[in-house]
Motif scaffolding. Sequence first.
Motif, PDB file in Angstrom:
ATOM      1  N   ALA A   1       0.831  -1.205   0.000  1.00 16.96           N
ATOM      2  CA  ALA A   1       0.000   0.000   0.000  1.00 16.96           C
ATOM      3  C   ALA A   1       0.870   1.262   0.000  1.00 16.96           C
ATOM      4  O   ALA A   1       0.586   2.227  -0.730  1.00 16.96           O
ATOM      5  CB  ALA A   1      -0.928  -0.006   1.217  1.00 16.96           C
ATOM      6  N   ILE A   2       1.920   1.250   0.793  1.00 17.89           N
ATOM      7  CA  ILE A   2       2.814   2.417   0.846  1.00 17.89           C
ATOM      8  C   ILE A   2       3.588   2.562  -0.461  1.00 17.89           C
ATOM      9  O   ILE A   2       3.765   3.668  -0.973  1.00 17.89           O
ATOM     10  CB  ILE A   2       3.770   2.280   2.044  1.00 17.89           C
ATOM     11  CG1 ILE A   2       2.972   2.302   3.347  1.00 17.89           C
ATOM     12  CG2 ILE A   2       4.822   3.385   2.039  1.00 17.89           C
ATOM     13  CD1 ILE A   2       3.779   1.959   4.576  1.00 17.89           C
ATOM     14  N   TYR A   3       4.038   1.435  -0.994  1.00 20.93           N
ATOM     15  CA  TYR A   3       4.759   1.478  -2.275  1.00 20.93           C
ATOM     16  C   TYR A   3       3.857   2.020  -3.387  1.00 20.93           C
ATOM     17  O   TYR A   3       4.262   2.874  -4.187  1.00 20.93           O
ATOM     18  CB  TYR A   3       5.252   0.080  -2.623  1.00 20.93           C
ATOM     19  CG  TYR A   3       5.789  -0.077  -4.023  1.00 20.93           C
ATOM     20  CD1 TYR A   3       6.935   0.601  -4.437  1.00 20.93           C
ATOM     21  CD2 TYR A   3       5.146  -0.910  -4.939  1.00 20.93           C
ATOM     22  CE1 TYR A   3       7.425   0.462  -5.728  1.00 20.93           C
ATOM     23  CE2 TYR A   3       5.638  -1.067  -6.230  1.00 20.93           C
ATOM     24  CZ  TYR A   3       6.772  -0.380  -6.608  1.00 20.93           C
ATOM     25  OH  TYR A   3       7.257  -0.518  -7.896  1.00 20.93           O
ATOM     26  N   THR A   4       2.597   1.556  -3.430  1.00 27.20           N
ATOM     27  CA  THR A   4       1.654   2.012  -4.450  1.00 27.20           C
ATOM     28  C   THR A   4       1.357   3.500  -4.289  1.00 27.20           C
ATOM     29  O   THR A   4       1.275   4.245  -5.280  1.00 27.20           O
ATOM     30  CB  THR A   4       0.347   1.206  -4.359  1.00 27.20           C
ATOM     31  OG1 THR A   4       0.637  -0.192  -4.386  1.00 27.20           O
ATOM     32  CG2 THR A   4      -0.587   1.537  -5.509  1.00 27.20           C
ATOM     33  N   ALA A   5       1.213   3.946  -3.053  1.00 25.35           N
ATOM     34  CA  ALA A   5       0.934   5.360  -2.800  1.00 25.35           C
ATOM     35  C   ALA A   5       2.124   6.233  -3.196  1.00 25.35           C
ATOM     36  O   ALA A   5       1.950   7.307  -3.789  1.00 25.35           O
ATOM     37  CB  ALA A   5       0.608   5.560  -1.324  1.00 25.35           C
ATOM     38  N   GLN A   6       3.324   5.785  -2.905  1.00 31.26           N
ATOM     39  CA  GLN A   6       4.515   6.542  -3.303  1.00 31.26           C
ATOM     40  C   GLN A   6       4.611   6.666  -4.815  1.00 31.26           C
ATOM     41  O   GLN A   6       4.924   7.736  -5.344  1.00 31.26           O
ATOM     42  CB  GLN A   6       5.773   5.869  -2.756  1.00 31.26           C
ATOM     43  CG  GLN A   6       6.026   6.101  -1.283  1.00 31.26           C
ATOM     44  CD  GLN A   6       7.337   5.489  -0.823  1.00 31.26           C
ATOM     45  OE1 GLN A   6       7.728   4.418  -1.269  1.00 31.26           O
ATOM     46  NE2 GLN A   6       8.019   6.167   0.083  1.00 31.26           N
ATOM     47  N   CYS A   7       4.334   5.569  -5.506  1.00 28.25           N
ATOM     48  CA  CYS A   7       4.394   5.599  -6.968  1.00 28.25           C
ATOM     49  C   CYS A   7       3.336   6.545  -7.535  1.00 28.25           C
ATOM     50  O   CYS A   7       3.578   7.248  -8.527  1.00 28.25           O
ATOM     51  CB  CYS A   7       4.194   4.191  -7.528  1.00 28.25           C
ATOM     52  SG  CYS A   7       5.551   3.047  -7.163  1.00 28.25           S
ATOM     53  N   ALA A   8       2.157   6.576  -6.906  1.00 25.62           N
ATOM     54  CA  ALA A   8       1.090   7.456  -7.384  1.00 25.62           C
ATOM     55  C   ALA A   8       1.453   8.928  -7.189  1.00 25.62           C
ATOM     56  O   ALA A   8       1.172   9.772  -8.059  1.00 25.62           O
ATOM     57  CB  ALA A   8      -0.210   7.128  -6.658  1.00 25.62           C
ATOM     58  N   LEU A   9       2.089   9.228  -6.074  1.00 23.14           N
ATOM     59  CA  LEU A   9       2.441  10.619  -5.784  1.00 23.14           C
ATOM     60  C   LEU A   9       3.651  11.091  -6.579  1.00 23.14           C
ATOM     61  O   LEU A   9       3.708  12.248  -7.020  1.00 23.14           O
ATOM     62  CB  LEU A   9       2.707  10.792  -4.284  1.00 23.14           C
ATOM     63  CG  LEU A   9       1.495  10.627  -3.366  1.00 23.14           C
ATOM     64  CD1 LEU A   9       1.925  10.667  -1.900  1.00 23.14           C
ATOM     65  CD2 LEU A   9       0.461  11.726  -3.637  1.00 23.14           C
ATOM     66  N   LYS A  10       4.613  10.202  -6.784  1.00 21.85           N
ATOM     67  CA  LYS A  10       5.842  10.576  -7.486  1.00 21.85           C
ATOM     68  C   LYS A  10       5.707  10.451  -8.998  1.00 21.85           C
ATOM     69  O   LYS A  10       6.488  11.041  -9.738  1.00 21.85           O
ATOM     70  CB  LYS A  10       7.001   9.698  -7.009  1.00 21.85           C
ATOM     71  CG  LYS A  10       7.313   9.806  -5.519  1.00 21.85           C
ATOM     72  CD  LYS A  10       7.933  11.138  -5.163  1.00 21.85           C
ATOM     73  CE  LYS A  10       8.339  11.169  -3.702  1.00 21.85           C
ATOM     74  NZ  LYS A  10       8.972  12.447  -3.314  1.00 21.85           N
ATOM     75  N   GLY A  11       4.752   9.631  -9.459  1.00 22.92           N
ATOM     76  CA  GLY A  11       4.617   9.409 -10.891  1.00 22.92           C
ATOM     77  C   GLY A  11       5.658   8.451 -11.443  1.00 22.92           C
ATOM     78  O   GLY A  11       5.812   8.311 -12.656  1.00 22.92           O
TER      79      GLY A  11
END
Length: 397
Positions: A320-330
């Motif tokens: 979940a944290i990895y997915t959220a980081q990818c969403a925010l950073k692009g």
Amino acid sequence: MDVVGGSEQGMMQSKTSREMGNRRALRDIKNLLGAQRNPYVVTKKGLTDSKINLDDQNPALGARRPITRRFAATLANQSQAQYQDSKENYQQIGNDREHAAAIQPDDSSDLEEVEMEESVVDSMPDIDSCDHDDPLAVVDYVDDIYRLYRKTEDESCVDPNYMSKQFDINEKMRAILIDWLIEVHYKFELMEETLFLTINIIDRFLESETVVRKKLQLVGITALFLACKYEEVSVPVVEDLILISDKAYTRTEVLEMEKLIAGTLHFNMSIPTPCVFMKRFLKAAESDRKLELLSYFIIELSLVEYKMLKFCPSLLAAAAIYTAQCALKGQEEWTKTCELHTAYSKSQLLECSMLMVDFHLKAATGKLTGVHRKYSTFKYGCAARTEAAIFLLGTNP
């Protein structure tokens, strides 16, 4: 000297020491029992017993005789011979050491690798440095605590195919129940830990007991009641739970179901849920409020989905944290610090993360939109409006 008396006393002392079994403090004495005494070891008895007959003919005891010229010459020759033997032994030892050093393989490269690995670990930032003065952070024990969580997290897992044992409920009904409970949890303003424990109680109970569909909501509100008792300071009363279920059940039914669930689970509520791992992993990711809210939005979407039961709690939290980081950073974002503290690499998280991206894309559609509505509010930073990390769907596992 009383040689006879001394001998008898020595024999009695020797017998006593044998009966005592040659005991030594703080040592395993089994390997000493029955062992032969080393004739070259000097014991206390040999130093303190003044009644030993030094005129004994045993040369090992140092027989006393007059010092004549011949005897003095013999002693001198023996001393010289012993000196030569000792000198040769020392020279041989030195040669052996030089030879061993010459044929020893060069382990400098291995040592350099180990030192590099240690330096990498040492160069990692101390994520607990800001909490050293906070006694509630238990910095000295936090690593041991999470090591125990990792060992015991299997206890919170259920069979991902347990629904096949149910004859009157299915995966869709479970999803409807959990989506509704997320809204109830939001309206009651309960702690995050309470929500995760509630859903875990439901799954563990349904894995062990068959339930008819008209009792499924009763299981849900009772699981919430138990979780509140475990996590909350102020617990909702039974009447509140009856009201939110539109008075579908009575107080007696709720209390009877509480007994049944607690007995089925053997009163075991102390289990690691994804929530406990989220707190630690977010700290390793140096998260801000935006990343934290988006991570919780993504993992709560996963709680509704029955297919996500195949992943362990720590993996769900890390993904979940990895997915959220990818969403925010692009772009793909997973630091060495995150990998170290979660013990998961990007490749290990990718399967779970791709499913989470799919849930994120469909969160606003369909009938089960409770999580999306919750995280579309300003209280939760409108995290649901963040663009999903679609590029992860095209990544090869």
